[in-house]
Write an enzyme that holds these catalytic residues in place. Structure first.
Site, mmCIF file in Angstrom:
data_model
loop_
_atom_site.group_PDB
_atom_site.id
_atom_site.type_symbol
_atom_site.label_atom_id
_atom_site.label_comp_id
_atom_site.label_asym_id
_atom_site.label_seq_id
_atom_site.Cartn_x
_atom_site.Cartn_y
_atom_site.Cartn_z
ATOM 1 N N TYR A 58 0.983 -1.252 -0.011
ATOM 2 C CA TYR A 58 -0.226 -0.390 0.358
ATOM 3 C C TYR A 58 1.046 1.102 -0.037
ATOM 4 O O TYR A 58 1.583 1.656 0.847
ATOM 5 C CB TYR A 58 -0.806 -0.053 1.244
ATOM 6 C CG TYR A 58 -1.772 -0.927 1.411
ATOM 7 C CD1 TYR A 58 -2.390 -1.953 0.550
ATOM 8 C CD2 TYR A 58 -2.605 -1.817 2.420
ATOM 9 C CE1 TYR A 58 -2.674 -2.842 -0.036
ATOM 10 C CE2 TYR A 58 -3.780 -2.359 2.600
ATOM 11 C CZ TYR A 58 -3.611 -3.128 1.265
ATOM 12 O OH TYR A 58 -4.583 -4.221 1.205
ATOM 13 N N PHE A 224 -20.125 1.525 -1.397
ATOM 14 C CA PHE A 224 -21.658 1.674 -2.235
ATOM 15 C C PHE A 224 -22.410 1.971 -0.896
ATOM 16 O O PHE A 224 -22.785 1.923 -1.143
ATOM 17 C CB PHE A 224 -21.850 0.893 -3.062
ATOM 18 C CG PHE A 224 -22.580 0.844 -3.901
ATOM 19 C CD1 PHE A 224 -23.122 2.139 -4.493
ATOM 20 C CD2 PHE A 224 -23.789 -0.178 -3.379
ATOM 21 C CE1 PHE A 224 -24.337 1.890 -5.592
ATOM 22 C CE2 PHE A 224 -24.828 -0.273 -3.958
ATOM 23 C CZ PHE A 224 -25.419 0.605 -4.914
#
Length: 332
Positions: A58, A224
């Protein structure tokens, strides 16, 4: 916050973890702010979360450096999880499971994290050119050396198989059976959410029957299921959702009934309860070994996610969520 145990050593973690990836990787770079991210981590720890999930890829590396700044001050409050096995290039990501590399990667992660031990060291992806037993054996040696407390495996399923979910995690289960012969698996991390429930078919039961923890990655469906994303608003090119089949304007609109259903359940639990909290509470209801790891870089969302541990869904709630429409993507 409620505590849950994972793995044969009964490692104790908060019921809700914190995914640190969005702070430095995969989501819109223009919205990243190091100080905001640090506040989000401290907020989560203050609320009872202790599992901080990161990886050397990351950034690469910058996310571990950020987490290390927190660990330098609050190591006793944190259960640190990081990963190895993936190398990031300019336009590609490749697996590396060679034993010598794994050991060097661990030492590098320890330095960046500013700690002398990693609580959970996960294999991000198996290297197809190295027998997984060799990679796992090298990781087990790190446990023997006192550099790592427990080992985990990340499950990477083929997105195309998500249409039916059939056999999506068969390869992972085979890998797990192999590495269990070398050294015990403490936990498995894989995508699991209301709109991606496939892991419930084989992977979650496999973990449950063996006392292995399950870390639910992407528990809010890449944001979402929070209900905060507007269909058609678009994503910057560096945001992975710009290429995701469920995040086209058409598919986001088509999947709104899922968010509507979560909000309907949330209203029964109080005006302050959100769709995101219901989505996380649904995961907690899947078993005492399941720990959702929602990612965020914002203090506000970190606090909201932690509070989901207090939302207790009823049988009626779970039935209603089970009846929500199946999520659609542009592959359908």
């Amino acid at each position: 916050m409620e505590r849950r145990t994972i793995g044969p050593a009964a490692l104790e973690v908060g019921a809700i973890g914190l995914g640190c990836m969005p702070m430095n990787w995969a989501y819109t770079a223009s919205q990243r702010n190091g100080e905001d991210s640090l506040r989000a981590v401290h907020t989560a720890l203050d609320a009872g979360t202790n599992l901080l999930d990161t990886a050397d890829m990351y950034g690469p590396f910058t996310n571990e450096l950020l987490v290390g700044r927190v660990l330098k001050e609050r190591r006793a409050d944190a259960f640190v999880s990081t990963k190895c096995g993936l190398l990031v290039g300019d336009q590609h990501i490749v697996a590396n499971g060679r034993p010598g590399y794994v050991k060097r990667a661990c030492d590098a992660s320890l330095r960046r994290l500013q700690t002398d031990v990693i609580d959970l060291y996960q294999l991000h992806r198996a290297d197809p050119e190295v027998p997984i037993e060799e990679t796992w054996g090298a990781m087990a040696e790190l446990v023997a050396a006192g550099k790592v407390r427990a080992l985990g495996l990340c499950a990477v399923g083929a997105r195309a198989q998500r249409r039916t979910g059939a056999g999506m995690h068969d390869a992972t289960v085979r890998q797990l059976e192999r590495v269990q012969q070398v050294f015990p698996v403490a936990c498995v991390q894989a995508e699991l959410s209301v709109w991606s429930p496939e892991a419930l078919e084989t992977l979650v039961p496999w973990c449950s029957s063996r006392g292995v923890g399950f870390l639910a990655a992407m528990p809010l469906g890449n944001g979402f299921l929070s209900g905060t994303l507007t269909p058609g608003s678009g994503f910057e090119p560096d945001d992975m959702r710009a290429r995701h089949p469920r995040f086209t304007a058409e598919m986001m609109a088509a999947n709104q009934p899922i968010v509507v259903g979560l909000r309907r359940v949330a209203r029964r639990h109080g005006e302050s309860v959100t769709a995101a909290q219901v989505a996380l509470a649904w995961l907690l209801a899947q078993g005492p070994h399941v720990v959702p790891v929602p990612g965020t870089k914002r203090e506000r969302w970190a606090a909201e996610n932690c509070a989901a541990a207090e939302v207790m869904l009823t049988g009626e709630d779970l039935v209603e969520i089970a009846r929500l429409p199946r999520a659609r993507g542009s592959w359908d």
